[in-house]
Design an enzyme around this catalytic site. Structure first.
Site, mmCIF file in Angstrom:
data_model
loop_
_atom_site.group_PDB
_atom_site.id
_atom_site.type_symbol
_atom_site.label_atom_id
_atom_site.label_comp_id
_atom_site.label_asym_id
_atom_site.label_seq_id
_atom_site.Cartn_x
_atom_site.Cartn_y
_atom_site.Cartn_z
ATOM 1 N N TRP A 1 2.640 79.745 3.094
ATOM 2 C CA TRP A 1 1.222 80.195 3.432
ATOM 3 C C TRP A 1 0.324 79.587 2.362
ATOM 4 O O TRP A 1 -0.786 79.396 2.653
ATOM 5 C CB TRP A 1 1.347 81.661 3.416
ATOM 6 N N ASP B 1 -4.501 86.172 -1.277
ATOM 7 C CA ASP B 1 -3.996 86.408 0.019
ATOM 8 C C ASP B 1 -3.055 87.532 -0.155
ATOM 9 O O ASP B 1 -1.939 87.388 -0.636
ATOM 10 C CB ASP B 1 -3.057 85.246 0.754
ATOM 11 N N LYS C 1 0.626 93.898 8.712
ATOM 12 C CA LYS C 1 2.066 94.235 7.837
ATOM 13 C C LYS C 1 1.974 95.607 7.258
ATOM 14 O O LYS C 1 2.649 96.435 7.666
ATOM 15 C CB LYS C 1 2.213 93.026 7.009
HETATM 16 C C1 LIG Z 1 1.075 85.627 3.188
HETATM 17 C C2 LIG Z 1 0.597 85.378 4.670
HETATM 18 N N1 LIG Z 1 -0.361 84.633 4.748
HETATM 19 C C3 LIG Z 1 -1.220 84.582 5.693
HETATM 20 C C4 LIG Z 1 -0.580 84.656 7.049
HETATM 21 C C5 LIG Z 1 -0.883 84.325 8.370
HETATM 22 O O1 LIG Z 1 -1.652 85.389 8.891
HETATM 23 P P1 LIG Z 1 -2.114 85.526 10.316
HETATM 24 O O2 LIG Z 1 -1.328 85.541 11.361
HETATM 25 O O3 LIG Z 1 -3.085 86.725 10.162
HETATM 26 O O4 LIG Z 1 -3.223 84.404 10.389
HETATM 27 C C6 LIG Z 1 0.750 85.517 6.903
HETATM 28 C C7 LIG Z 1 1.457 85.723 8.130
HETATM 29 O O5 LIG Z 1 2.548 86.160 8.268
HETATM 30 C C8 LIG Z 1 1.296 85.653 5.601
HETATM 31 O O6 LIG Z 1 2.500 86.493 5.625
#
Ligand SMILES: Cc1ncc(COP(=O)(O)O)c(C=O)c1O
Length: 369
Positions: free
Chosen positions: A114, A182, A206
């Site tokens: 991510w 994040d 989550k």
């Molecule tokens: C740490 C992290 N950042 C970003 C995301 C992406 O999130 P989204 O699906 O809401 O775009 C996730 C998804 O699992 C994640 O775990």
């Protein structure tokens, strides 16, 4: 199977959802949300039908914002909450679009898939200095040495690495440079010095509610100097000025997030959640560490281990199918690792019950092939 769990007096009524997201929600929240789907507050209407411009929704909206800041112990004078669409993934672009001006630099620490995505998006909008990376170790640890740039506008961290199972246990020293975090897979799960953050963002699905809303908590001073030529919907200014009501917000997702915040308050706030989360993680890591004959954790350094997503493997990968089949028979679902890394993963977010962690740890301790 040789009935390994007979000694354990626990009967499940719900599937034990170890999925990484969308993830388990508190039963009391689901129960209240399901009533609101039929009728909210004696209005004769469903939460899915009410106007986002009406008094009833306005109260839900503003109360949820207040609860979020209260949980994080951030003052309303200096921070505001935005409810946006596009998932945390859109924040990978919105953060640099809004915070960087031509010639600006931002620091990023690369701790997983991510973070890598966030870095790749940010590179479109400014000079990105990757201050540290654990990529060479397949992201199985959190870096401890950093090369921060002299004048970064912000330093971006992925606080919990959902796929790899690592988590920052202390924030790096960035002097006066604000952190951008994040927190998608750890929001409201533990106490941190949140006042060090200029921006915190998270997809709700989550730890904080259902999919469909992304929460962005932003220090008000970060709103000055946002480029005025951004597309309207991609500017934090638009949403801050419009109280996240510039366009129709995801009413139901925000409503459920408000219920989750109330539920967290009842657990003793973030401090109470943190204690429960530590206990759940202690049980499962403890069991895995005691079964080194068959199992191995992916993250070796204990201080880097995530308390939200526990990544592990069976030493013989062929045994993982057996593990998944037997856990499935006991009502434990979602234990397969992320498709890009394989192995196994137990996601034990806020709403995941202690009894579930006990069941998995006992299962691991008694596992035979
Ligand atoms: C740490 C992290 N950042 C970003 C995301 C992406 O999130 P989204 O699906 O809401 O775009 C996730 C998804 O699992 C994640 O775990």
């Amino acid at each position: 199977m040789t009935a390994p769990l007979q000694s354990y007096p626990f009967t499940m009524k719900r599937t034990l959802n170890f999925g990484a997201g969308p993830a388990i929600l508190p039963l009391s929240v689901l129960s209240q949300a399901s009533k609101a789907v039929l009728e909210i507050d004696g209005s004769g209407m469903s939460i899915l039908e009410i106007s986002h411009r009406g008094d009833l929704y306005e109260q839900i909206h503003n109360e949820t914002k207040e609860r979020i800041l209260k949980l994080l112990e951030l003052p309303t004078e200096s921070y505001t909450v935005l409810f946006l669409g596009g998932g945390a993934s859109l924040q990978f672009s919105m953060v640099p679009m809004n915070l960087l001006r031509p010639g600006d630099t931002a620091d990023y620490v690369n701790t997983g898939e991510w973070s890598t995505k966030a870095i790749n998006e940010a590179k479109r909008y400014g000079n990105i200095n990757v201050a540290a990376s654990s990529e060479l170790e397949k992201f199985s640890s959190i870096p401890t040495q950093f090369e921060f740039s002299e004048k970064a506008r912000y330093c971006h961290l992925t606080l919990n690495n959902t796929i790899e199972g690592t988590q920052w246990n202390c924030l790096p020293q960035t002097k006066r440079v604000p952190l951008v975090g994040d927190l998608s897979s750890e929001l409201f799960s533990r106490k941190l010095d949140f006042a060090r953050f200029g921006v915190i963002y998270a997809g709700a699905q989550k730890n904080a509610g259902p999919a469909g809303v992304t929460v962005v908590i932003i220090r008000k001073e970060m709103l000055t100097g946002i480029p005025s030529d951004l597309p309207t919907m991609l500017s934090y200014q638009t949403h801050a000025k419009g109280n996240s009501l510039y366009n129709t917000p995801p009413v139901f997702a925000i409503y459920v997030m408000g219920l989750v915040c109330q539920w967290i308050e009842e657990q003793g706030g973030i401090g109470g959640m943190e204690k429960q989360n530590e206990e759940k993680a202690r049980l499962i890591y403890g069991a895995l560490d005691s079964r080194e004959d068959l199992f191995e954790t992916v993250v070796k350094r204990r201080e880097d281990r995530s308390r939200m997503n526990i990544t592990f493997r069976l030493k013989d990968a062929n045994h993982e199918k057996i593990f998944l089949k037997r856990t499935g028979e006991l009502g434990m679902e979602g234990l397969k690792g992320h498709r890009s890394v394989g192995g196994l993963r137990a996601s034990i977010y806020n709403a995941f019950p202690l009894e579930g962690a006990k069941l998995l740890s006992q299962f691991v301790m008694e596992f035979r092939v």
